[in-house]
Design an enzyme around this catalytic site. Structure first.
Site, PDB file in Angstrom:
ATOM      1  N   HIS A 364      93.175 -14.469 -69.403  1.00 33.96           N
ATOM      2  CA  HIS A 364      94.038 -15.555 -69.880  1.00 33.96           C
ATOM      3  C   HIS A 364      93.914 -16.849 -69.112  1.00 33.96           C
ATOM      4  CE1 HIS A 364      96.635 -13.645 -72.917  1.00 33.96           C
ATOM      5  NE2 HIS A 364      96.379 -12.536 -72.248  1.00 33.96           N
ATOM      6  N   ARG A 553     105.789 -24.532 -70.380  1.00 34.52           N
ATOM      7  CA  ARG A 553     105.979 -24.449 -68.941  1.00 34.52           C
ATOM      8  C   ARG A 553     105.488 -25.728 -68.263  1.00 34.52           C
ATOM      9  NH1 ARG A 553     108.110 -19.596 -66.535  1.00 34.52           N
ATOM     10  NH2 ARG A 553     107.246 -20.418 -64.611  1.00 34.52           N
ATOM     11  N   LYS A 558      99.008 -29.051 -67.345  1.00 33.23           N
ATOM     12  CA  LYS A 558      99.541 -29.352 -68.677  1.00 33.23           C
ATOM     13  C   LYS A 558      99.914 -30.832 -68.813  1.00 33.23           C
ATOM     14  CE  LYS A 558     101.295 -24.658 -69.655  1.00 33.23           C
ATOM     15  NZ  LYS A 558     100.832 -24.257 -70.997  1.00 33.23           N
ATOM     16  N   THR A 660      99.495 -21.846 -77.518  1.00 32.73           N
ATOM     17  CA  THR A 660      99.961 -21.350 -78.814  1.00 32.73           C
ATOM     18  C   THR A 660     101.024 -22.271 -79.394  1.00 32.73           C
ATOM     19  OG1 THR A 660     101.430 -19.853 -77.608  1.00 32.73           O
ATOM     20  CG2 THR A 660      99.424 -18.898 -78.554  1.00 32.73           C
ATOM     21  N   LYS A 664     101.980 -23.349 -83.348  1.00 35.47           N
ATOM     22  CA  LYS A 664     103.309 -23.329 -83.960  1.00 35.47           C
ATOM     23  C   LYS A 664     103.663 -24.706 -84.497  1.00 35.47           C
ATOM     24  CE  LYS A 664     104.656 -20.139 -80.283  1.00 35.47           C
ATOM     25  NZ  LYS A 664     105.300 -20.160 -78.948  1.00 35.47           N
TER      26      LYS A 664
HETATM   27  C1  LIG Z   1     104.823 -20.550 -77.715  1.00 39.01           C
HETATM   28  C2  LIG Z   1     105.655 -20.582 -76.520  1.00 39.01           C
HETATM   29  C3  LIG Z   1     105.096 -20.936 -75.286  1.00 39.01           C
HETATM   30  C4  LIG Z   1     103.642 -21.314 -75.116  1.00 39.01           C
HETATM   31  O1  LIG Z   1     103.503 -22.714 -75.152  1.00 39.01           O
HETATM   32  P1  LIG Z   1     102.138 -23.420 -74.733  1.00 39.01           P
HETATM   33  O2  LIG Z   1     102.338 -24.842 -75.082  1.00 39.01           O
HETATM   34  O3  LIG Z   1     101.054 -22.793 -75.546  1.00 39.01           O
HETATM   35  O4  LIG Z   1     101.974 -23.203 -73.282  1.00 39.01           O
HETATM   36  C5  LIG Z   1     105.909 -20.950 -74.175  1.00 39.01           C
HETATM   37  N1  LIG Z   1     107.224 -20.644 -74.265  1.00 39.01           N
HETATM   38  C6  LIG Z   1     107.799 -20.314 -75.438  1.00 39.01           C
HETATM   39  C7  LIG Z   1     109.254 -20.005 -75.478  1.00 39.01           C
HETATM   40  C8  LIG Z   1     107.040 -20.258 -76.601  1.00 39.01           C
HETATM   41  O5  LIG Z   1     107.628 -19.906 -77.752  1.00 39.01           O
END
Ligand SMILES: *Cc1c(COP(=O)(O)O)cnc(C)c1O
Length: 812
Positions: A364, A553, A558, A660, A664
């Site tokens: 990961h 996070r 990031k 991810t 979304k």
């Molecule tokens: C999808 C999700 C993440 C992952 O977010 P990234 O931008 O891909 O790091 C982190 N926390 C929650 C609660 C999520 O639903």
């Protein structure tokens, strides 16, 4: 799809009866928590027979079971998702109204178990959903932490961590299974036995701990498959309370042993910054692996014992797949080997063959600090017998290596398990696995080319890519009812079953009625989020502004810092020039920083300091506002994603394995403003270049700068007017009112030379943002872009990801 209730009346009757029998009250007398718990119990109760039926089919058809080992499962609230999956959402919603309450009222009482940090844990939860949807006998194996990830409060702009006592009122979905408890030993002495030429080892003494499983049902969409998530809790083996000590007044001592043991499953470790190497973490890793493997063994032996009492071990790799999510379950290999040889009496070669044909591993991260290692001394003391097995795996690996590639010491140095006094968990995982996968195309390429290049040279056939995915049912179906029903009215609800059907939305690209309805849906979602933000922060957002969202996070790579620099720059320009009228925008941030990650917490403080200044300056607050939503979690994520119009995915290229939230947000019709990193690359391909805004350094350019010449001061001096100004403002008091200046951030940029290239990417980022905002005025054109994103997002369904795992890795 079949509904678990034949009618609203049927639901109401069963529900009422269950409240009476379980709570011991009339429905009218029960409070919302009791009503919620009973509703969850009713759903679990209706789904249990499906699980039993599945088990019978598995046995009859000799189906393979997949065990997904993960230290994190960020499952979120389950009720509404399970009702959708069981086809009962509308029935229950209507029934509850007739009973004088609402689904929303009850759902609001459901806890959101924080058993994960972020992306990795949420991925595991989406995989459970998809395995059940795909009819795979797939089970989660994890830890039941007494306290979830801390709750985040913001006080004077700073993050404050508060204990998350998620079990305080009980958790209605779980069932404790004390009869399936497993004993696990830490420490002790390995004793060698010999009888003739047979020799074997046993572990004597040590600290014995009881791992007790709790099962949570996993209900698949369509109601055909119900799997389970099994999470383990550590308890003392015998009731360890010391009555003598208690009678002598030593109350704390009396239960000390209990406390020591229970500490193992007390807290979830943060996934970043400096918490590695804790002995308790290694205990967690072994506990859930040993308990999980014991549980697998029990099931396997029950189902694969011959009439003469012998066990058909040869069938093991055809009946069992063990998937390890990151290196946290790396001990699966040596533990399975131990059980097969020490307890079941198989010879090494047979056992090793079973291990490598059953175990697989997902990487990961490319961050070197995240690659797990343990000092040999610590490891051996805590897990003496497992250590011997690791040593043996390593010895045989070296022996075989020398036979085949005798002259390549460089390769051996990078691939051996034991090196330099350390146990290297990634190498252990790879050597024990028949498959190693990355989580986005570009990530897998980086693994093959850089991070794991030596293993790739040796065994290229092990490597494969599985681009991550998300649950469209949860993150579009449940989270965005207005957009979902618009989509369903256009193309039917087949997309819930098969997200690739969203492609049919292409027919509506030029349909003004549909495009205008998208605006209405987005507005509704923005109003819902604005109300939540007003409630939780006091900040009032104008829902006519663009909602620009970065929620994830907090981590240097990031680059939330880059985002807030953009806001600081916009603010400077507004103040300097009253004629400058940027497109009105609300900048929305959310996310937690690891408790010990000082830099990330400073960035949170900076964002809140900027919010304090900008939101309270009437010259600017008509045009831009900043909101920091506290305590990012699955539940408020489901409010935020549907309201987003710009999706900030701005990591330093090469650093984000996949991401991810990018998927979304794409599904919910937000336009990505991003770097060519992780799954953004594939999002750009799917959405089409005209429907996404890419900026910044590429992976190769970042690589070249790292290996070549980069000086932060040069970039600063090259743009004194805008970038230089923003950097100076970190330390000149501009944002110091709430809680002081930001010299640490200044230091990281200017004196530690900006390792994440925030300064380097600043100009291309702010220009890209401006370009994207310029497209907002033409609402229909914007909505067409948004629709193209939704229509082309189906590839990112975790159903697709799971089908690829099933076919290429698990062979189910
Ligand atoms: C999808 C999700 C993440 C992952 O977010 P990234 O931008 O891909 O790091 C982190 N926390 C929650 C609660 C999520 O639903």
């Amino acid at each position: 799809m079949e509904n678990i209730f034949t009618s609203t009346e049927d639901f109401k009757r069963k529900y009422r009866r269950m409240v009476e029998s379980e709570v011991g009250k009339d429905f009218e007398e029960a409070d919302d928590n009791e009503r919620l718990a009973t509703l969850c119990n009713l759903v679990a109760f209706r789904s249990r027979p499906i699980h039993v039926k599945n088990d019978a089919e598995i046995l009859a058809e000799k189906k393979k079971r997949v065990y997904y080992f993960s230290l994190e499962f960020l499952i979120g609230p389950l009720l509404e998702n399970y009702l959708l999956n069981l086809g009962a959402l509308d029935t229950v919603r209507a029934g509850l109204i007739e009973m004088g309450t609402t689904l929303e009222t009850l759902a609001a009482c459901e806890v959101d178990p924080g058993l994960g940090n972020g992306g990795l844990g949420r991925l595991a939860a989406c995989f459970l959903d998809s395995m059940a949807h795909e009819g795979i006998a797939g089970y989660g194996n994890g830890m039941r932490y007494r306290y979830g990830l801390f709750k985040q409060q913001i006080v004077d702009g700073r993050q404050v961590e508060v204990t998350d006592n998620w079990l305080a009122k009980g958790y209605p979905w779980e069932v404790r299974r004390p009869e399936s408890a497993v004993e696990v030993t830490f420490g002790g002495d390995v004793v060698r036995h010999q009888e003739g030429d047979r020799c074997w080892f046993t572990l004597e003494g040590g600290e014995r701990v009881k791992a007790v499983p709790y099962d949570i049902p996993v209900v698949g969409y369509g109601g055909k498959t119900v799997n389970k998530l099994r999470i383990w809790s550590a308890e003392p083996v015998e009731e360890a309370f010391d009555l003598d000590a208690f009678n002598d007044g030593a109350y704390a001592e009396a239960s000390k042993f209990r406390t020591d043991v229970e500490a193992i499953s007390t807290i979830l470790y943060p996934n970043d910054a400096g918490e590695h190497g804790r002995i308790l973490r290694l205990k967690q890793e072994y506990l859930f692996v040993a308990a999980g493997i014991a549980s697998i063994m029990r099931t396997f032996k029950r189902e694969n014992t011959n009439a003469d009492g012998t066990v058909n071990w040869a069938a093991f790799p055809d009946r069992v797949a063990i998937h390890t999510n990151d290196t946290h379950p790396a001990l699966c290999g040596p533990e399975l080997l131990r059980v097969l040889v020490d307890e079941e009496g198989l010879d090494y070669d047979t056992a090793w063959d079973i291990v490598t044909r059953s175990v697989s591993y997902t990487n990961h991260t490319v961050l070197p600090e995240a690659l797990e290692t343990w000092p040999i001394d610590t490891f051996r003391r805590l897990l003496p017998r497992i250590y011997m097995w690791v040593e043996e795996i390593d010895r045989r690996y070296r022996e075989e290596f020398t036979q085949e590639h005798g002259d390549r010491m460089d390769l051996l140095r990078d691939t051996a398990i034991l090196w330099d006094g350390k146990v290297r968990m990634a190498n252990l995982s790879i050597i024990c696995s028949h498959s190693v996968n990355g989580v986005a195309k570009i990530h897998t390429e980086i693994l093959e080319r850089e991070v794991l290049k030596d293993f790739y040279q040796l065994t290229p056939e092990k490597f494969n890519n599985k681009t991550n995915g998300i649950s469209f049912r949860r993150f579009l179906g449940n989270a965005n009812p207005s957009y979902s029903s618009l989509i369903t009215s256009a193309i039917g609800d087949g997309w819930l079953d098969d997200a690739s059907e969203l492609r049919r939305l292409e027919a509506f690209y030029n349909d003004p009625v549909f495009l205008d309805a998208m605006s209405a849906s987005k507005l509704e979602n923005k109003q819902r989020l604005a109300a939540y933000i007003k409630d939780t922060t006091g900040v009032v957002l104008d829902t006519n502004t663009i909602f620009d969202v970065q929620v994830k996070r907090f981590h240097a790579y990031k680059r939330q810092l880059l985002n807030i620099f953009k806001v600081m720059d916009l603010y400077n320009r507004i103040i300097a020039d009253p004629g400058f009228r940027p497109v009105p925008t609300s900048f929305i941030f959310a996310g937690k920083a690891a408790q010990s990650y000082v830099f990330a917490k400073e960035v949170i403080r900076l964002i809140n300091a900027v919010a304090d200044v900008v939101n309270n300056d009437p010259r600017a607050s008509e045009l831009i506002k900043v909101a920091f939503v506290p305590n990012f979690s699955v539940s408020n994520a489901e409010l935020i994603y549907p309201a987003a119009e710009i999706s900030e995915q701005i990591s330093t290229a090469g650093m984000e394995a996949s991401g991810t939230s990018n998927m979304k947000l794409m599904a919910n019709g937000a336009i990505t403003l991003g770097t060519l990193d992780g799954a953004n690359v594939e999002i750009a391909q799917m959405a089409g270049a005209e429907n996404i805004q890419i900026f910044g350094l590429t992976v190769d350019e970042v690589e070249a700068l790292k290996n070549g010449y980069y000086l932060a001061w040069d970039v600063y001096n090259g743009d004194r007017e805008r970038l230089g100004r923003v950097v100076d403002q970190l330390v000149d008091g501009t944002y110091a009112r709430l809680s002081g200046d930001f010299s640490m951030i200044h230091d990281v940029l200017m004196h530690q030379n900006d390792a994440d290239f925030v300064l380097k990417d600043f100009r291309s980022y702010v220009d890209a943002f401006e370009c994207l905002c310029g497209k907002y005025a033409d609402k229909r054109a914007w909505n067409r872009m948004a629709l193209a994103n939704t229509a082309n997002s189906g590839f990112f369904s975790s159903d697709r990801t799971i089908r690829e795992y099933a076919e290429d890795i698990w062979h189910v």
